[in-house]
Design an enzyme around this catalytic site. Structure first.
Site, mmCIF file in Angstrom:
data_model
loop_
_atom_site.group_PDB
_atom_site.id
_atom_site.type_symbol
_atom_site.label_atom_id
_atom_site.label_comp_id
_atom_site.label_asym_id
_atom_site.label_seq_id
_atom_site.Cartn_x
_atom_site.Cartn_y
_atom_site.Cartn_z
ATOM 1 N N ARG B 106 0.821 -1.201 0.000
ATOM 2 C CA ARG B 106 0.000 0.000 0.000
ATOM 3 C C ARG B 106 0.862 1.261 0.000
ATOM 4 O O ARG B 106 0.500 2.279 -0.601
ATOM 5 C CB ARG B 106 -0.930 -0.002 1.216
ATOM 6 C CG ARG B 106 -1.978 -1.138 1.173
ATOM 7 C CD ARG B 106 -2.772 -1.163 2.466
ATOM 8 N NE ARG B 106 -3.750 -2.234 2.514
ATOM 9 C CZ ARG B 106 -3.511 -3.472 2.966
ATOM 10 N NH1 ARG B 106 -2.309 -3.784 3.411
ATOM 11 N NH2 ARG B 106 -4.467 -4.382 2.967
ATOM 12 N N ASP B 166 -9.170 -5.015 8.916
ATOM 13 C CA ASP B 166 -8.236 -6.037 9.410
ATOM 14 C C ASP B 166 -8.872 -6.749 10.608
ATOM 15 O O ASP B 166 -8.802 -7.971 10.733
ATOM 16 C CB ASP B 166 -6.912 -5.414 9.890
ATOM 17 C CG ASP B 166 -6.317 -4.454 8.886
ATOM 18 O OD1 ASP B 166 -7.045 -3.540 8.432
ATOM 19 O OD2 ASP B 166 -5.136 -4.595 8.575
ATOM 20 N N ARG B 169 -11.532 -9.076 9.448
ATOM 21 C CA ARG B 169 -10.931 -10.302 8.898
ATOM 22 C C ARG B 169 -10.458 -11.204 10.036
ATOM 23 O O ARG B 169 -10.664 -12.421 10.007
ATOM 24 C CB ARG B 169 -9.738 -9.969 7.990
ATOM 25 C CG ARG B 169 -10.141 -9.422 6.625
ATOM 26 C CD ARG B 169 -8.933 -9.167 5.731
ATOM 27 N NE ARG B 169 -9.372 -8.805 4.380
ATOM 28 C CZ ARG B 169 -8.945 -7.742 3.702
ATOM 29 N NH1 ARG B 169 -8.043 -6.933 4.230
ATOM 30 N NH2 ARG B 169 -9.411 -7.478 2.486
ATOM 31 N N HIS B 193 -2.816 0.030 8.962
ATOM 32 C CA HIS B 193 -3.644 -0.857 8.132
ATOM 33 C C HIS B 193 -2.687 -1.404 7.091
ATOM 34 O O HIS B 193 -2.350 -0.745 6.118
ATOM 35 C CB HIS B 193 -4.772 -0.083 7.464
ATOM 36 C CG HIS B 193 -5.473 -0.854 6.380
ATOM 37 N ND1 HIS B 193 -6.111 -2.053 6.618
ATOM 38 C CD2 HIS B 193 -5.636 -0.606 5.051
ATOM 39 C CE1 HIS B 193 -6.640 -2.499 5.489
ATOM 40 N NE2 HIS B 193 -6.370 -1.646 4.528
#
Lengths: 358, 332
Positions: B106, B166, B169, B193
């Site tokens: 990212r 996150d 998940r 993140h």
């Protein structure tokens, strides 16, 4: 050393896992299939969702992405496999798979290719969920006879013929061996929703407050039943006798034309449509799974109705509940409207009777 | 007399009131549209606005949603590349920008997305000076900082979607391991993140029963149950989905709708989202990281003071350093 699971949780003796009661399967994880899946999930309509497709990586990626959101959902089991065993015990199976016209492909070839795809799908579905209800959404769309151009360019071409969900619903019915009340085509459900939205916009009210039905063959030759159009029971044709005709100064029939063109418009702009069809399929799913007996314009076997003698599927207002199509509303249609339905029936039968292995 | 006038008599004498719960989504890519659908299907707004630079795609997406109006309770769905369409939004969700390609981290997306934000953020502020900004574009922690700087908003109105996903998940994977629904599995992932997110093992519990008390090695190297692998699966999760289907959309869309719900319904619910953590956990720089925050209709009003182990604090500080290392090179 016992695991965290064993220390934390003591299962009670005598309990066993029950099979799902409201399992929905979506066949095809393209844009339409996934829009159906997310709409069904966000409306809390099933206790298990199964996805099937032939593209294994895409299938796995899509199911993982949905599972990662399971905290926000009330569907605790989301599964996927290219093997249809994963679809076992489904109450409802939504079929979105199909193939589009290739460059230069003939109509007959396109139809037959889709029949072949369905021959690999439908028997597998029935094998694992013999009691299910099938909703056919696949709609390969228009095909161009001369140069094989795809549907986006075929808005006004005279030589383009529609090849729609109504034919594939017939194919599905034949291949499945299911009674006709358990095979439904998404038909004009979306056309009607679009019609209601556009008419309501002109009147400044919410789509659900405008009552109007688009019936018959999905696509260009769908029939807007102007005689039934009303708001709060006030019949619009009584306020405007010319409504829907070319003589109408207010040109209300332009709205139906906009409905017919709208799919092509969206496809031209973003490449495909998915959200609206997904929402409309979730709406049908709700009526079936919750046994609601609501009336929806969906494609059903209309032989014997409105003077139609062939085994064709066209959209009429159908009562949907957990048995599938439990009844059909006897709509009062004008002579012209019945003639349109009959014409559609003839066109569909013309194509259907040439199909092999159905 | 027109049919409409025969049918309907207008009786409202005053000017109609504008929307009270308007949500804007900037960017109509896969994440933006998944967010839009999740927000619509949860009945969170009375008006939805979409903005993007790709005009045809934008118009197509708006039309497709409008065609579903019959099935929704959001009467006004509008779209334009001109930001005036976003005026008077309560919440503006920013999903615009480049996304990770297969294998790309990212952080690699930073400069491209900073440049895009220089155009987007001032336009949002111009038309909705009192809105709450929800940043989703990656790298979300850095871009939340960038949005905060560019907007001039107080920090409580600039929120990054952060580790909300996150954590979702993680709770899903925890639920699979324990055969429970994720909502009954409690665990918090904080910090960046991304690759250096921090699982707070000491807080992981079911019905208040701390799992680390049942398994003192939880999350450590000697753990026979390898709970650390669960966190690794969270970190790898996005890369895996991208590898398989090209992008992620559904989970992030649903998690953002979850945050929007807490804001517009003034729920005062606690979520792990990205906020300014300067002065906390030994972090000295103006860095945004995810910690548990209280969200309501004025935005991010409070933070929960977690009791972290020294290793966990060290990990947060390390995240902060990594992010600051990238941030200080930016030209804003």
């Amino acid at each position: 050393m016992s695991s965290v699971l064993q220390k934390l949780i003591s299962p009670l003796p005598g309990t066993s896992t029950e099979p799902p009661r409201n399992k929905v399967t979506v066949v095809g994880v393209g844009q339409v299939g996934m829009a159906c899946a997310i709409s069904i999930l966000l409306r809390d309509l099933c206790d298990e969702l199964a996805l099937v497709d032939v593209m294994e990586d895409r299938l796995k990626g899509e199911v993982m992405d949905l599972q990662h959101g399971s905290l926000f959902l009330k569907t605790s089991k989301i599964v996927a496999d290219k093997d249809y065993a994963v679809t076992a015990n489904s109450r409802l199976v939504v079929v979105t798979a199909g193939v589009r016209q290739q460059e230069g492909e003939s109509r007959l070839n396109l139809v037959q290719r889709n029949v072949n795809v369905f021959k690999s799908i439908i028997p597998q579905i029935i094998k694992y969920s013999p009691q299910c209800t099938l909703i056919v959404v696949s709609n390969p769309g228009k095909y161009h006879i001369w140069s094989g151009r795809g549907k986006a360019s075929c808005v006004t071409c005279w030589c383009c013929k529609p090849f729609t969900v109504d034919i594939l619903t017939y194919v599905t019915w034949k291949l499945s061996g299911l009674p006709k009340h358990r095979v439904i085509g998404s038909g004009t459900n979306l056309d009607s929703a679009r019609f209601r939205f556009m008419m309501a916009e002109r009147l400044g009210i919410h789509a659900s407050s405008f009552n109007g039905w688009v019936l018959g063959e999905h696509g260009d030759t769908s029939v807007p039943v102007w005689s039934g159009a009303n708001v709060a029971g006030v019949n619009l044709q009584k306020l405007n006798a010319e409504i829907g005709t070319d003589a109408d100064k207010e040109q209300w029939n332009a709205t139906h034309k906009a409905v017919v063109d709208s799919a092509y418009e969206v496809i031209k702009l973003k490449g495909y449509t998915n959200w609206a069809i997904g929402l409309s399929v979730a709406d049908l799913t709700e009526s079936i799974v919750k046994n609601m007996s609501r009336v929806h314009p969906v494609s059903t076997m209309v032989k014997g109705m409105h003077g139609i003698g062939e085994e064709v599927f066209l959209s009429l207002p159908c009562v949907l509940n957990n048995g599938g199509v439990s009844s059909v509303i006897n709509v009062t249609l004008t002579e012209a409207e019945v003639a349109q339905l009959k014409k559609s029936a003839d066109t569909l039968w013309g194509i259907q009777k040439g199909l092999k292995d159905v | 007399m027109a049919t409409k006038d025969k049918l309907i008599s207008h009786v409202l004498k005053e000017q109609p009131v504008g929307s009270r719960n308007k949500v804007t989504v900037v960017g109509v890519g896969m994440v933006g549209m998944a967010t839009a659908m999740s927000v619509l299907l949860k009945d969170l707004c009375d008006e939805l606005a979409l903005v993007d630079v790709m005009e045809d795609k934008l118009k197509g997406e708006a039309m497709d949603l409008q065609h579903g109006s019959f099935f929704l309770k959001t009467h006004k769905i509008v779209a334009d590349k001109d930001y005036s369409v976003t005026a008077n939004s309560r919440v503006v969700v920013v999903t615009a920008g480049a996304r990770q390609q297969e294998g790309e981290s990212r952080l690699n997306l930073v400069q491209r997305n900073v440049n895009i934000f220089k155009f987007i953020i001032p336009n949002i502020v111009k038309y909705s000076p009192n809105c709450i900004l929800m940043i989703v574009s990656n790298p979300v922690d850095i871009l939340t900082y960038v949005a905060w700087k560019l907007s001039g908003f107080p920090r409580h109105r600039v929120i990054g979607s952060g580790t909300n996903l996150d954590t979702a998940r993680f709770r899903h994977l925890m639920g699979e391991k324990l055969h429970l629904h994720p909502s009954s599995c409690h665990g918090w992932i904080i910090g960046e993140h991304g690759d250096s997110s921090v699982p707070v093992w000491s807080g992981v519990n079911v019905a208040g029963v701390s799992l680390q008390t049942l398994n003192p090695n939880m999350g450590a190297e000697g753990d026979g149950e390898d709970w650390k692998a669960v966190h690794k699966q969270v970190v790898d999760g996005a890369y895996e989905v991208i590898r398989l289907k090209g992008y992620t959309s559904w989970a992030i869309g649903m998690s953002v709708a979850d945050l929007v719900a807490s804001i517009v319904k003034n729920m005062h619910k606690v979520h792990p989202v990205s906020t300014l953590v300067q002065g906390m956990y030994g972090v000295k720089d103006e860095v945004f990281l995810s910690i548990p925050c209280v969200l309501g209709n004025t935005g991010l009003t409070d933070v929960i003071n977690m009791t972290l182990k020294p290793e966990e604090e060290k990990q947060l500080m390390k995240s902060a350093e990594t992010l600051w290392g990238v941030q200080k090179e930016l030209t804003l």
